[in-house]
Design a protein around this motif. Structure first.
Motif, mmCIF file in Angstrom:
data_model
loop_
_atom_site.group_PDB
_atom_site.id
_atom_site.type_symbol
_atom_site.label_atom_id
_atom_site.label_comp_id
_atom_site.label_asym_id
_atom_site.label_seq_id
_atom_site.Cartn_x
_atom_site.Cartn_y
_atom_site.Cartn_z
ATOM 1 N N LYS A 85 5.427 -61.333 -7.676
ATOM 2 C CA LYS A 85 6.354 -62.392 -7.229
ATOM 3 C C LYS A 85 7.808 -61.946 -7.515
ATOM 4 O O LYS A 85 8.682 -62.075 -6.645
ATOM 5 C CB LYS A 85 6.008 -63.694 -7.963
ATOM 6 C CG LYS A 85 7.012 -64.803 -7.841
ATOM 7 C CD LYS A 85 6.688 -65.652 -6.627
ATOM 8 C CE LYS A 85 7.439 -66.972 -6.558
ATOM 9 N NZ LYS A 85 8.865 -66.895 -6.547
ATOM 10 N N THR A 86 8.018 -61.395 -8.711
ATOM 11 C CA THR A 86 9.362 -60.940 -9.066
ATOM 12 C C THR A 86 9.811 -59.841 -8.099
ATOM 13 O O THR A 86 10.941 -59.824 -7.609
ATOM 14 C CB THR A 86 9.362 -60.342 -10.501
ATOM 15 O OG1 THR A 86 8.544 -61.157 -11.318
ATOM 16 C CG2 THR A 86 10.738 -60.207 -11.068
ATOM 17 N N PHE A 87 8.879 -58.930 -7.833
ATOM 18 C CA PHE A 87 9.139 -57.803 -6.929
ATOM 19 C C PHE A 87 9.539 -58.324 -5.546
ATOM 20 O O PHE A 87 10.486 -57.863 -4.925
ATOM 21 C CB PHE A 87 7.847 -56.980 -6.833
ATOM 22 C CG PHE A 87 8.066 -55.510 -6.600
ATOM 23 C CD1 PHE A 87 8.731 -54.736 -7.520
ATOM 24 C CD2 PHE A 87 7.556 -54.900 -5.448
ATOM 25 C CE1 PHE A 87 8.905 -53.377 -7.306
ATOM 26 C CE2 PHE A 87 7.737 -53.565 -5.224
ATOM 27 C CZ PHE A 87 8.413 -52.794 -6.163
ATOM 28 N N TRP A 88 8.777 -59.335 -5.086
ATOM 29 C CA TRP A 88 9.003 -59.936 -3.766
ATOM 30 C C TRP A 88 10.369 -60.626 -3.733
ATOM 31 O O TRP A 88 11.146 -60.424 -2.798
ATOM 32 C CB TRP A 88 7.861 -60.927 -3.480
ATOM 33 C CG TRP A 88 8.110 -61.840 -2.311
ATOM 34 C CD1 TRP A 88 8.462 -63.154 -2.364
ATOM 35 C CD2 TRP A 88 8.034 -61.495 -0.921
ATOM 36 N NE1 TRP A 88 8.605 -63.665 -1.111
ATOM 37 C CE2 TRP A 88 8.351 -62.665 -0.194
ATOM 38 C CE3 TRP A 88 7.744 -60.330 -0.220
ATOM 39 C CZ2 TRP A 88 8.377 -62.696 1.191
ATOM 40 C CZ3 TRP A 88 7.768 -60.369 1.176
ATOM 41 C CH2 TRP A 88 8.087 -61.533 1.857
ATOM 42 N N ASP A 89 10.654 -61.390 -4.782
ATOM 43 C CA ASP A 89 11.931 -62.106 -4.819
ATOM 44 C C ASP A 89 13.107 -61.135 -4.797
ATOM 45 O O ASP A 89 14.077 -61.336 -4.074
ATOM 46 C CB ASP A 89 12.017 -62.990 -6.079
ATOM 47 C CG ASP A 89 11.072 -64.175 -5.986
ATOM 48 O OD1 ASP A 89 10.631 -64.485 -4.852
ATOM 49 O OD2 ASP A 89 10.752 -64.777 -7.030
ATOM 50 N N LEU A 90 12.948 -60.064 -5.593
ATOM 51 C CA LEU A 90 14.018 -59.062 -5.632
ATOM 52 C C LEU A 90 14.234 -58.461 -4.252
ATOM 53 O O LEU A 90 15.367 -58.259 -3.807
ATOM 54 C CB LEU A 90 13.654 -57.930 -6.605
ATOM 55 C CG LEU A 90 13.978 -58.173 -8.076
ATOM 56 C CD1 LEU A 90 13.431 -57.033 -8.927
ATOM 57 C CD2 LEU A 90 15.502 -58.254 -8.240
ATOM 58 N N GLN A 91 13.116 -58.231 -3.580
ATOM 59 C CA GLN A 91 13.222 -57.596 -2.261
ATOM 60 C C GLN A 91 13.859 -58.549 -1.256
ATOM 61 O O GLN A 91 14.641 -58.129 -0.416
ATOM 62 C CB GLN A 91 11.840 -57.166 -1.784
ATOM 63 C CG GLN A 91 11.933 -55.931 -0.933
ATOM 64 C CD GLN A 91 10.605 -55.249 -0.768
ATOM 65 O OE1 GLN A 91 9.745 -55.743 -0.052
ATOM 66 N NE2 GLN A 91 10.421 -54.133 -1.442
ATOM 67 N N GLN A 92 13.523 -59.821 -1.364
ATOM 68 C CA GLN A 92 14.119 -60.803 -0.459
ATOM 69 C C GLN A 92 15.632 -60.834 -0.644
ATOM 70 O O GLN A 92 16.371 -60.857 0.322
ATOM 71 C CB GLN A 92 13.543 -62.208 -0.728
ATOM 72 C CG GLN A 92 12.089 -62.358 -0.348
ATOM 73 C CD GLN A 92 11.848 -61.945 1.096
ATOM 74 O OE1 GLN A 92 11.371 -60.847 1.370
ATOM 75 N NE2 GLN A 92 12.193 -62.798 2.052
ATOM 76 N N LYS A 93 16.057 -60.781 -1.924
ATOM 77 C CA LYS A 93 17.505 -60.792 -2.199
ATOM 78 C C LYS A 93 18.151 -59.526 -1.656
ATOM 79 O O LYS A 93 19.248 -59.542 -1.131
ATOM 80 C CB LYS A 93 17.753 -60.857 -3.716
ATOM 81 C CG LYS A 93 17.714 -62.259 -4.250
ATOM 82 C CD LYS A 93 18.211 -62.255 -5.683
ATOM 83 C CE LYS A 93 17.545 -63.388 -6.462
ATOM 84 N NZ LYS A 93 17.437 -63.102 -7.868
ATOM 85 N N GLY A 94 17.423 -58.440 -1.769
ATOM 86 C CA GLY A 94 17.957 -57.130 -1.361
ATOM 87 C C GLY A 94 18.093 -57.003 0.139
ATOM 88 O O GLY A 94 18.806 -56.120 0.623
ATOM 89 N N GLN A 95 17.435 -57.907 0.909
ATOM 90 C CA GLN A 95 17.464 -57.785 2.376
ATOM 91 C C GLN A 95 18.888 -57.720 2.905
ATOM 92 O O GLN A 95 19.186 -57.008 3.831
ATOM 93 C CB GLN A 95 16.778 -58.992 3.014
ATOM 94 C CG GLN A 95 15.290 -59.093 2.724
ATOM 95 C CD GLN A 95 14.468 -58.234 3.655
ATOM 96 O OE1 GLN A 95 14.807 -58.156 4.812
ATOM 97 N NE2 GLN A 95 13.435 -57.597 3.158
ATOM 98 N N GLY A 96 19.751 -58.544 2.257
ATOM 99 C CA GLY A 96 21.102 -58.592 2.831
ATOM 100 C C GLY A 96 22.116 -57.866 1.969
ATOM 101 O O GLY A 96 23.230 -58.321 1.859
#
Ligand SMILES: Nc1ncnc2c1ncn2[C@@H]1O[C@H](COP(=O)(O)OP(=O)(O)OP(=O)(O)O)[C@@H](O)[C@H]1O
Ligand SMILES: [Mg+2]
Length: 577
Positions: free
Chosen positions: A559-570
């Motif tokens: 979940k942490t990994f996913w959240d970080l990646q979502q933030k990193g999208q932009g």
């Protein structure tokens, strides 16, 4: 040496034997005119000599010359045919053997050595059997034949001439260890520089981008300097030794002059005999002088033969099962642990992959995802635990048979300097042009291939350098679709691509993966949402497992990994002060 050559000569061995017979005959023909010379000289000094006296000898001489030329040409042709046939066989044999070695063999800079074994060592063997073998044969036969003639005419004078040769040979023998050591150092330096050049060429893009100049690329610089020093040192050792060897060997000539003239004065020998011996002694020494450089070549050669043997005797990966189908079989990692050298990178990996399902491996960089997929393909064998496909441990399956059941799309795409058609056909050499085009369409490459100057016949340049990263990847997928193997491994295929390319590749993957057992390694978690199971790998262990929704619901590392990646999208690059 001959034994080594015999091992790889196959049916060509009779060609080598023919070359040897011709070389011996050439030596005999080269020596025979000397006997005629003696007869003519004797006649000229004992009686008067007219043209009609020597006419038959002239004819004989011409016949010998013609025969010598004929034998020489045939000897060279046969030894070249043998040499290049054996060289080609050796290269194929080494290539074939390298294919069977575990990937671990190519670690620790051995690949440079291996390529060197292919290029330099096989070249040495070719050279030896094409020219040296032949030259050495005649260089020994002619002096032996001349000594035999001389011996039949006068024993004393013969002994004077040949007495210095054993001394000269012993001199070379005495220094053989020094030559050996220099020759070994030179060859090893040659291998080092080959591997440094390879590394340099492979890394040329990085070198350019960091604006590194020649000397700053230390390893290549040191290797090339060392090669220069070792080559000079070898020559500086051999050249004086060869000259001294030649000098000792030819000391027999002044001995002949000194004692020969005394024997003539005391009428022990006739003028004809003395003159004949003077002429013959030159013919005797000449070939012996010429063989000095070959002594170092022989050392090179045994060194090369040893190096080739080392590669060829490295045990291939075992696996008795040569006929194997993975179709419909489940895959299990059963408590698998694995180390690179002393460093353990995988610990107790345990999971099942049902046939026709998709298993995604995700996690931080260096976690061990690629290593897991490599173990399945048997690039390495596990340290403990086992990997099974159906009821078979992968260790029982011959590497070729195992890889025939897998399609790998790796992190770095390997394309060849060949046409697009052949690059895709690499997945299945039996495929027709139509099959290739169908695979290219499924992998969404057809359109950009048609835009290339020669379409499917366009040559791609080294490692596909004329295509973009995304295009290269899609060609690799087309190749994988064509292979149509039941197990598919996709390693980070969507990393570093623009959204449009990524979308195309995702579609291409779907065509490739349908009804296959798929292992997908992806950094972008959005691409593996539909996976049947996701394994979150961290520090070589499975930290979490489940499907996309259940892992998010767990609220753990994934979940942490996913959240970080979502933030990193932009993400944006901001200048900081
Ligand atoms: N050939 C090798 N020799 C020695 N160590 C290696 C080798 N290949 C990988 N490793 C090490 O093993 C560990 C796992 O590497 P692996 O390539 O499997 O990671 P990964 O999860 O695929 O990483 P990434 O996401 O960056 O591709 C890393 O620490 C890496 O440094
Ligand atoms: Mg990886």
């Amino acid at each position: 040496m001959r034994n080594f050559l015999k091992k790889f000569a196959g049916n060509d061995l009779h060609t080598l034997n023919k070359a040897t017979v011709y070389a011996v005959a050439e030596g005999l023909c080269a020596g025979a005119p000397l006997l005629l010379l003696f007869v003519v000289l004797k006649k000229a000094l004992d009686e008067s000599l007219s043209f009609f006296d020597i006419a038959p000898y002239l004819v004989l001489l011409l016949i010998f010359f013609a025969a010598q030329t004929f034998c020489s040409i045939n000897s060279i042709l046969n030894s070249c045919s043998f040499a290049y046939g054996t060289g080609a066989r050796l290269r194929l044999k080494i290539g074939e053997h390298l294919r069977k070695l575990p990937l671990g063999y190519f670690k620790e800079g051995k690949s440079g050595n291996t390529i060197e074994a292919l290029l330099l060592d096989v070249f040495n063997v070719e050279l030896a059997s094409s020219t040296m073998y032949n030259k050495l044969a005649t260089s020994f036969i002619i002096p032996v034949l001349v000594a035999f003639f001389m011996f039949c005419i006068n024993t004393k004078l013969t002994l004077l001439i040949v007495s210095t040769v054993p001394l000269a040979l012993f001199f070379f023998y005495f220094f053989r260890k020094k030559i050996d050591a220099r020759s070994t150092a030179m060859l090893s330096s040659h291998r080092n520089s080959a591997s440094a050049i390879l590394e340099y060429v492979q890394g040329i893009r990085t070198i350019k981008s960091f604006n590194m100049t020649g000397p700053s690329f230390q390893r290549l610089d040191v290797a090339l300097r060392d090669l220069r020093d070792q080559s000079y040192s070898l020559e500086a050792t051999i050249a004086p030794l060869s000259e001294i060897y030649a000098c000792i060997a030819s000391l027999g000539f002044p001995l002949l002059l000194f004692f020969g003239t005394r024997m003539y004065a005391s009428e022990e020998v006739s003028l004809a005999v003395l003159l004949f011996f003077m002429i013959l002694s030159l013919k005797f020494y000449q070939p012996l002088m010429g063989i000095a450089p070959y002594f170092s070549m022989i050392r090179h050669l045994s060194n090369s033969a040893q190096n080739i043997n080392t590669v060829l005797t490295t045990p291939a990966q075992p696996g008795e099962l040569t006929q194997f189908s993975a179709q419909g079989l489940p895959i299990r990692f059963d408590n698998v642990s694995f180390s690179y050298g002393d460093r353990q990178v995988l610990h107790d990996i345990q999971f099942d992959a049902k046939p026709g399902t998709m298993t995604a491996l995700v996690g931080p960089s260096g976690a061990g995802k690629t290593t897991i997929s490599h173990l399945l393909a048997r690039f390495w064998d596990v340290d403990s635990g086992k990997i099974t496909i159906g009821s078979h441990n992968v260790r029982e399956i011959a590497p070729d048979a195992l890889l025939s059941q897998m399609t790998l799309v790796m992190q770095d795409t390997q394309l060849w300097n060949d046409t697009v058609m052949n690059n895709i056909r690499f997945g299945n050499p039996q495929a027709t042009d139509e099959d290739v085009k169908a695979a290219a369409k499924a992998a969404l490459c057809h359109d950009f291939i048609c835009r290339l100057p020669l379409g499917y016949d366009t040559v791609l340049g080294e490692n596909g350098s004329s295509l973009s990263g995304g295009e290269q990847k899609r060609i690799a997928i087309a190749r994988a679709i064509l292979k149509d193997a039941p197990i598919v491994i996709l390693d980070e295929a969507t990393a570093s691509l623009d959204p449009e390319n990524e979308h195309h590749i995702q579609q291409a993957f779907s065509s490739l993966a349908s009804s296959k057992t798929v292992f997908a390694i992806a950094h972008k978690l959005s691409t593996i949402r539909t996976a049947d199971q996701i394994l979150f790998i961290e520090n070589g262990r499975i930290a979490e497992r489940g499907n996309f929704e259940s892992l998010l619901a767990q609220g753990g590392r994934f979940k942490t990994f996913w959240d970080l990646q979502q933030k990193g999208q932009g993400w944006k690059i901001r200048r900081t002060k």
